[in-house]
Design an enzyme around this catalytic site. Structure first.
Site, PDB file in Angstrom:
ATOM      1  N   SER A 222      -6.072  -0.608   3.199  1.00 31.70           N
ATOM      2  CA  SER A 222      -7.463  -1.022   3.035  1.00 31.70           C
ATOM      3  C   SER A 222      -8.192   0.112   2.323  1.00 31.70           C
ATOM      4  O   SER A 222      -7.657   1.214   2.191  1.00 31.70           O
ATOM      5  CB  SER A 222      -8.096  -1.267   4.396  1.00 31.70           C
ATOM      6  OG  SER A 222      -8.201  -0.033   5.071  1.00 31.70           O
ATOM      7  N   LYS A 223      -9.408  -0.147   1.916  1.00 32.73           N
ATOM      8  CA  LYS A 223     -10.189   0.888   1.216  1.00 32.73           C
ATOM      9  C   LYS A 223     -10.283   2.151   2.062  1.00 32.73           C
ATOM     10  O   LYS A 223     -10.128   3.251   1.579  1.00 32.73           O
ATOM     11  CB  LYS A 223     -11.602   0.364   0.918  1.00 32.73           C
ATOM     12  CG  LYS A 223     -11.649  -0.456  -0.355  1.00 32.73           C
ATOM     13  CD  LYS A 223     -12.511   0.238  -1.402  1.00 32.73           C
ATOM     14  CE  LYS A 223     -12.079  -0.105  -2.796  1.00 32.73           C
ATOM     15  NZ  LYS A 223     -12.416  -1.422  -3.270  1.00 32.73           N
TER      16      LYS A 223
END
Ligand code: GLU
Length: 472
Positions: A243-244
């Site tokens: 994920s970011k």
């Protein structure tokens, strides 16, 4: 035979962790084998490709210390070549025209979805008679050109995963040239890897299902396919897709966050590869020396930001002061260029064993560059007592009398003062630190005092005593 590898990003997005790792592994393999590392920009998707992305990708590679041999190949320069190759395959009846419109194909896809059967192009247009084809061509109906997947099996020996087998019956007749004349990835990649003399294709295992298609194309063209090595997926610590928050950010984002390129490079090499011992901090040369495709794991790699921070801290600590100073300028020129260089070198010497990222110098240690505007309440509650003001005034007096303002003299002055006052040194050390930094957390106080310098220290102590007592 010279080893020739390539990194082939599509400029439709930034260079992320996965792409950077692919680039690094290719680069290492080339270096290890004294071969060539080439760069190809896969920009045939005109709608989605952006020039700024190419710039950013190149900048990211250079930041990581990855340089390429030979001129960069841009696929958009080769459109005519792709067309020629496709028409050759068409003539040889290894490909055929497909007149099915996107709408028609969508209807069939949806039908398959409803029936829960895997969709594959049904070869409607392969069954057209010559006359029907002629009529459609002369009516001007747009067509794509599809590869005619032969019967049988496609088997190859992946250099990471071992023998991999695909039944050709599971592979649809994929498109080579779209109706707008642009090539698909499969066609362009085979054409260019062949033309560029690529010997090994090292890429993420998300491309595994493309490999049989490309091998079939090589066979159809009549050339030996290169060797393939697919790299394991990179997951977050939760074993889910990155994920970011967990590092699915652009490489340039790491620079902005205060990571060193050497550390990011080292960290990325360990995502799926190991030198075969427990060592983790390895120089670029050591990595090149011990790099091999055999050292690549089949298991998913895990991107652990805590480990990256730790590794970055190790790198900061072992980096020479001059280089660290350069890195600070590179990290935030506006902030660091206004600071005197020799002062900055002193600061760096003191902080380098204690920080994990360069941004911490600005965010947590701003007191090196400006007087604290406020004093932490928790710190004050804990260490600012009834007599503290008096003690600080005394120690200020003593420090201002010091001729030689160096660590040993500073320490002796503070300890002697405490002794004379009949109090523990801690009763002076903590409040002095609060006055100078605004909190009770900082590098060693005596070193800090010596770096800040006499004038600044005396001024801050005086100001703090005034401000703290009036706000108490
Ligand atoms: N342009 C492709 C990508 O960015 C390259 C795939 C390959 O290496 O063959 O994923």
């Amino acid at each position: 035979m010279e080893v020739r590898v390539r990194f082939a990003p599509s400029p439709t997005g930034y260079l992320h962790v996965g792409g950077a790792r692919t680039a690094i592994f290719n680069w290492l393999f080339a270096k290890k084998n004294k071969g060539k590392f080439l760069l190809r920009i896969e920009d045939t998707d005109i709608q989605r490709s952006r020039e700024e992305m190419t710039e950013e990708i190149l900048e990211s590679l250079l930041w990581l210390g990855i340089n390429w041999d030979e001129e960069i190949v841009y696929q958009s320069d080769n459109l005519e070549e792709y067309r020629k190759l496709t028409y050759r395959l068409l003539e040889e009846k290894k490909a055929y025209r497909c007149f099915c419109s996107p709408e028609e194909l969508n209807i069939r896809k949806n039908r398959a979805k409803k029936l829960k059967i895997p969709y594959k192009y049904d070869r409607t247009c392969l069954k057209l008679s010559d006359q029907e084809k002629e009529n459609l061509i002369s009516s001007g109906k747009p067509f794509a050109i599809r590869f005619l997947v032969p019967e049988g099996k496609t088997v190859f020996e992946d250099l990471v995963y071992g023998k991999i087998e695909f039944n050709n019956s599971e592979i649809e007749d994929f498109i080579l040239l779209r109706s707008d004349g642009t090539p698909t990835y499969q066609l362009a990649v085979v054409n260019d890897d062949n033309r560029m003399g690529i010997t090994h294709i090292i890429r993420g295992d998300d491309h595994l299902s493309n490999t049989p298609k490309q091998i079939l194309l090589y066979n159809a063209i009549g050339i030996e396919p290169p060797l393939f090595a697919h790299l394991p997926l990179i997951l977050g610590v939760d074993k889910k897709r990155l994920s970011k928050r967990q590092g699915a950010v652009s490489v340039m984002e790491f620079k902005k966050k205060g990571y060193l390129p050497e550390a990011v490079f080292n960290f990325l090499t360990l995502l799926g590869w190991s030198p075969g011992n427990d060592r983790e901090i390895l120089s670029r040369d050591e990595i090149i020396k011990s790099f091999s495709l055999e050292g690549i794991s089949k298991k998913c790699a895990v991107f652990d930001e805590v480990k990256l921070d730790w590794m970055n801290g190790c790198y900061i600590n072992k980096t020479e002061l001059e280089r660290l100073y350069e890195l600070c300028l590179e990290f935030n020129y506006d902030y660091f260029s206004r600071i005197d260089k020799s002062y900055m070198l002193n600061v760096l010497e003191l902080v380098k064993p204690r920080i994990k990222r360069l941004d911490q110098i600005i965010n947590d240690m701003g007191y090196f560059f400006s007087e604290p505007q406020e004093y932490n309440n928790v710190s004050l509650k804990k260490y600012w007592k009834k007599d503290t003001k008096k003690y600080i005034e005394i120690v200020t007096e003593k420090l201002s009398g010091l001729e030689i303002f160096e660590v040993d003299q500073i320490e002796k002055t503070i300890r002697d003062t405490a002794e004379k006052l009949g109090i523990s040194a801690a009763k002076l050390i903590h409040p002095v630190r609060i006055c100078l930094t605004g909190t009770h957390i900082s590098p060693g106080l005596f070193e800090l005092i010596s770096v800040l310098g006499k004038e600044t220290v005396i001024e801050r102590l005086k100001n703090a005593v005034d401000k703290i007592n009036t706000s108490q």
